[in-house]
Write an enzyme that holds these catalytic residues in place. Structure first.
Site, PDB file in Angstrom:
ATOM      1  N   SER A 230      -0.495 -11.889  33.258  1.00 63.80           N
ATOM      2  CA  SER A 230      -0.084 -13.265  32.974  1.00 63.80           C
ATOM      3  C   SER A 230      -1.088 -14.027  32.106  1.00 63.80           C
ATOM      4  O   SER A 230      -0.835 -15.152  31.696  1.00 63.80           O
ATOM      5  CB  SER A 230       0.182 -14.010  34.277  1.00 63.80           C
ATOM      6  OG  SER A 230      -1.031 -14.348  34.885  1.00 63.80           O
TER       7      SER A 230
ATOM      8  N   LYS B 152       0.266 -22.539  40.021  1.00 66.40           N
ATOM      9  CA  LYS B 152      -0.492 -22.658  38.776  1.00 66.40           C
ATOM     10  C   LYS B 152      -0.404 -24.071  38.208  1.00 66.40           C
ATOM     11  O   LYS B 152      -1.408 -24.652  37.769  1.00 66.40           O
ATOM     12  CB  LYS B 152       0.041 -21.660  37.736  1.00 66.40           C
ATOM     13  CG  LYS B 152      -0.370 -20.221  38.019  1.00 66.40           C
ATOM     14  CD  LYS B 152       0.322 -19.278  37.054  1.00 66.40           C
ATOM     15  CE  LYS B 152      -0.175 -17.852  37.238  1.00 66.40           C
ATOM     16  NZ  LYS B 152       0.570 -16.904  36.389  1.00 66.40           N
TER      17      LYS B 152
END
Ligand code: ATP
Ligand code: MG
Length: 836
Positions: free
Chosen positions: A725, A768
């Protein structure tokens, strides 16, 4: 053949011995009787007759009877000779030794069966020189062979030792009468002594013959001393063996006797036997514990074993402990559930802010239970068969997943409170051994039940809320797989009959409400995950934290630090300052700790009587807590080209991370450092390849790569990082480096990239974005396919942040460099990003 009247092995030798004693032998010279040169030979059977001894004999063989009959009418003289082999009947001259003893027959009695009992006296040794007749009995020519004897000290010493040993032997051996000793002591003649001892002491025929044949009396005594000391040793050993055996027996008998006496005394005093009392007490407990059939049978069996053991036996305490566990377990004990839905809702709200989804799920659970119980009750009234209802399961196993400090454990406690059940918490972190879950078999020394049964025993009801904390942290190794044991605990199909190794009988866990917690789900074994209903708890936003602090944490800390509510008031800004500058976490645990610190400082001042100000301003908080621990580092870090801000997701929740790229002279080298996993490394390679392939579009000098080495680094080296990611972040850092343009400091990004520059969706968006928000970022680049995740975000975060949804890396670059390309506004922005 002739045998000694009483076999020398027989118990009643004394008769013959007496004879030896009472009739002092007469020397032939005294008798004035010369020994003829031709004598009838009487074969002996199991003995040797020595000179100077008087011996009774039994004569049975017709040949020998005839011989004796003839002899007594003549000079009564015969020669007694032993056979070489005592087993031979009908002896011929060749079967006999060549040396015997001349003797006279003293007395003769005839028994009714025709046999003769005679008493003979040995006179001298004779050697057979020639047989002169073999029938009706043997006769032979003989020669007298006198013993030789020298009166030396050696002889005297030998005689004394022999006397001594013989005395000891008589004392030890039951077959020798005591009188023999005095007889031996009396004898002043070593020759007579030797023959007397040789006659009475137990030994082989061959040994006797050997003694007879030895010429010198010293040699005879020497031989006897050897035989005697061997015999004394054998007798002494025999005596020791007998006495040992006897004393062993006596000890046992003595103990038994004493114990019986003790019992009798206790009974007399009215004190029942302690052990019997304990057994009785345990029996009562077993009867009243409400165990199922199998358990009860096992317990009674063990109790039976216990009652037969002495209380001091090691086994006793082992069984005692086992029965202790068995009788203490709540086989039946159950607490009544409180199924008042409204009250439950109130309790849950009282303990936790928000978490609406989860609270709702818990309320549903209660509602289902309530309904089922009501239906059940009605069926009972209507006398419907209940079997299938009774077999219904307690239902769900909830699994709370989320970062630390977001309230998973405390939510479990709250559920127990709402339900009115007892609460147990058992951490599974670091459990490697199956036996920790399921116990050790009783055969192990120090065996114990596993953690599950121990906890149930402690809480003393069989329907608690049982929280298994940190199931993502159980390990497995050579000691077995705790996860599979846990499966048996949690699986409603199996836990009705959960079998702990220690108990070794089934215990019903089906009424326990299990709740598990984990920080992340990936490490939870799939079969386990399968059986649970997963509820996610995510990190809190700044605003939520402030609210939780105000509603729950501050009041609690005020209470715990002995303050009064009116004494403390936090200004909004002060609270925000604590959240921002003194904590960086998804949950609120650290926040509570910092609030606690402030409260303690305040309490100290109040206690000292110098309360400056109980109104907590941001300045006061800073004064109490010291220098800020965290500050927004984003602006500072991203000032220079080559640094991009990524968003990461770990078991501690979301976090931001900086990816740095730098270049140096070289030729096409590329290193990636910072404790990076394989997937991330490959992803870095892909990012570089993409940037190179698009160099021209990005306004990068294509030849540049040939002259450079590039180093990509992901700081916070101690934390392992992996996953794809960070792809877009690495590409952005590289582009920034090569374009020599800094990245927009207010932008965070996440997303996987392909070699062709596509951006693929990634996980953990909510955590996140919350982390980006916490870190003060204003915008985040996300893969377009993650747009659904945005719905989960709290209102305030959604409003305060800009979301740039992208399909391709170019769009990320645009967001990163778009407005700074050619402009010089970066510096100004940096200043705005600094902490207040
Ligand atoms: N929504 C909330 N409302 C009120 N208090 C909360 C909330 N969330 C967390 N807390 C408080 O935060 C503290 C820490 O929570 P808890 O111990 O339950 O964390 P956890 O999720 O179990 O963490 P870990 O994964 O580290 O075990 C508790 O005192 C709890 O009361
Ligand atoms: Mg916890």
């Amino acid at each position: 053949m002739v045998s000694n009247q009483q076999s020398s092995d027989g118990p009643s030798v004394p008769a013959s011995a007496e004879m030896v004693m009472s009739q002092r032998p007469v020397a032939p010279e005294e008798q004035g009787q010369a020994i003829p040169q031709d004598l009838p030979i009487l074969p002996l059977q199991n003995t040797v007759v020595f000179p100077l001894t008087v011996v009774p004999l039994v004569v049975e063989e017709p040949r020998s009877v005839r011989l004796v009959d003839d002899a007594v009418v003549g000079d009564r003289m015969i020669a007694l000779v032993a056979p070489r082999n005592p087993q031979v009947r009908e002896v011929a001259p060749d079967d006999l030794y060549r040396m015997g003893t001349a003797a006279t027959i003293h007395r003769l009695t005839r028994a009714p069966d025709g046999s003769l009992h005679i008493i003979v006296q040995g006179l001298e040794r004779v050697a057979i020189t020639e047989f002169t007749q073999s029938s009706p009995y043997m006769r032979a020519r003989v020669e007298v062979v006198p013993d030789t004897m020298e009166e030396t000290v050696h002889l005297e010493a030998l005689a004394r030792s022999a006397t001594d040993l013989f005395g000891r032997l008589v004392n030890l051996a039951s077959y020798l009468p005591q009188e023999l000793v005095s007889g031996a002591l009396d004898s002043s003649d070593p020759r007579q002594l030797a023959y007397m001892i040789a006659t009475t002491t137990r030994m082989e025929i061959s040994a006797r013959q050997e003694i007879l044949e030895l010429d010198s009396v010293s040699d005879k005594l020497q031989k006897l001393v050897g035989i005697l000391s061997h015999e004394v040793n054998v007798q002494e050993l025999g005596k020791k063996i007998r006495s040992d055996a006897k004393s062993g027996m006596e000890k046992l008998q003595r103990e038994y006797f004493l114990r019986e006496q003790l019992k009798a005394i206790r009974r007399e005093l009215g004190e029942e036997d302690e052990q019997a009392a304990e057994v009785g007490e345990l029996r009562g407990k077993i009867e009243s514990a409400g165990m199922p059939e199998e358990a009860k049978k096992e317990a009674l069996r063990e109790l039976d074993r216990l009652s037969k053991l002495p209380a001091a036996a090691a086994e006793y305490s082992v069984i005692r402990t086992y029965l202790g566990w068995m009788t203490d377990l709540p086989w039946q004990a159950i607490t009544e559930d409180n199924l008042d839905i409204a009250r439950a809702r109130r309790v849950l709200d009282e303990d936790h802010y928000d978490l609406e989804q989860i609270k709702e799920r818990i309320i549903e659970y209660l509602a289902v239970r309530k309904l089922r119980q009501e239906r059940l009750a009605r069926k009972v009234e209507e006398r419907e068969p209940r079997d299938h209802i009774r077999r219904e399961r307690e239902g769900v196993i909830l699994c709370f997943v989320g970062p630390p400090g977001v309230g998973k454990t405390s939510l479990g406690m709250s559920i127990a409170r709402a339900l009115g059940r007892k609460f147990i918490r058992q951490s599974l972190g670091g459990v490697h051994d199956e036996a920790e879950i399921r116990g050790h078999r009783r055969t192990y020394v120090g065996a114990m039940p596993g953690r599950i049964i121990q906890a149930i025993g402690r809480i003393a009801t069989r329907n608690p809320v049982f929280m298994l904390d940190e199931i993502d942290k159980i390990g497995s190794d050579f000691r077995g797989d705790p996860a599979s044991a846990l499966l048996e605990v949690l699986d409603p199909e199996q836990n009705r009959e959960f079998r702990d190794h220690y108990l070794d009988v089934p215990f019903d866990l089906s009424r326990v409400m299990f709740i598990t917690t984990a920080n992340v789900l990936d490490t939870v074994p799939a079969p386990l995950r399968d059986r649970m209903e997963v509820l996610h708890l995510s990190g809190y936003t700044e605003q939520e934290k402030a609210l939780i602090a105000r509603e729950y944490l501050i009041p609690r800390q005020i209470r715990e630090n002995g303050l009064r509510p009116e004494e403390v008031s936090f200004e909004d800004d002060a609270l925000r300052r604590i959240v921002r500058e003194y904590t960086r976490e998804a949950g609120v645990r650290e926040l509570e700790r910092q609030i606690g610190r402030v409260c303690r400082k305040l309490a100290t001042q109040i206690a000292e009587g110098t309360p400056e100000n109980t109104r907590l301003t941001p300045e006061l908080v800073a004064q109490y807590l010291g220098k800020p621990i965290y500050f927004s580092e984003v602006a500072e870090r991203t000032q220079i080209p080559g640094v991009a801000t990524g968003l990461a997701w770990t078991s501690a929740g979301g976090d931001i991370l900086f990816i740095e790229a730098t270049k140096m002279k070289g030729e096409r080298g590329f290193v990636v450092t910072g404790h990076v996993g394989d997937v991330m490394r490959e992803s870095a390679q892909a990012a570089l390849s993409y940037v190179r392939s698009k160099a021209r579009d990005l306004n990068i000098d294509e030849d540049l790569f040939d002259k450079l080495d590039i180093h990509l680094h992901i700081p916070r080296g101690a934390i392992p990082k992996d996953g794809p990611s960070a792809g877009v972040t690495m590409a952005t850092a590289l582009a920034s480096l090569l374009k020599e343009l800094p990245v927009n400091p207010e932008l965070g990004m996440t997303g996987e990239i392909t070699l062709r520059g596509q951006v693929l969706p990634v996980g953990g968006i909510k955590e996140k974005v919350l982390a980006a928000h916490r870190a003060g970022l204003k915008a985040v680049c996300l893969p377009r396919h993650n747009d659904r995740d945005l719905e989960e975000l709290p209102e305030d975060v959604r409003n305060e942040m800009e979301f740039i949804l992208v399909d391709r890396v170019e769009q990320v670059f645009e967001a990163a460099f778009g407005n700074s390309e050619g402009k010089k506004s970066a510096k100004k922005q940096n200043e705005q990003g600094r902490p207040a």
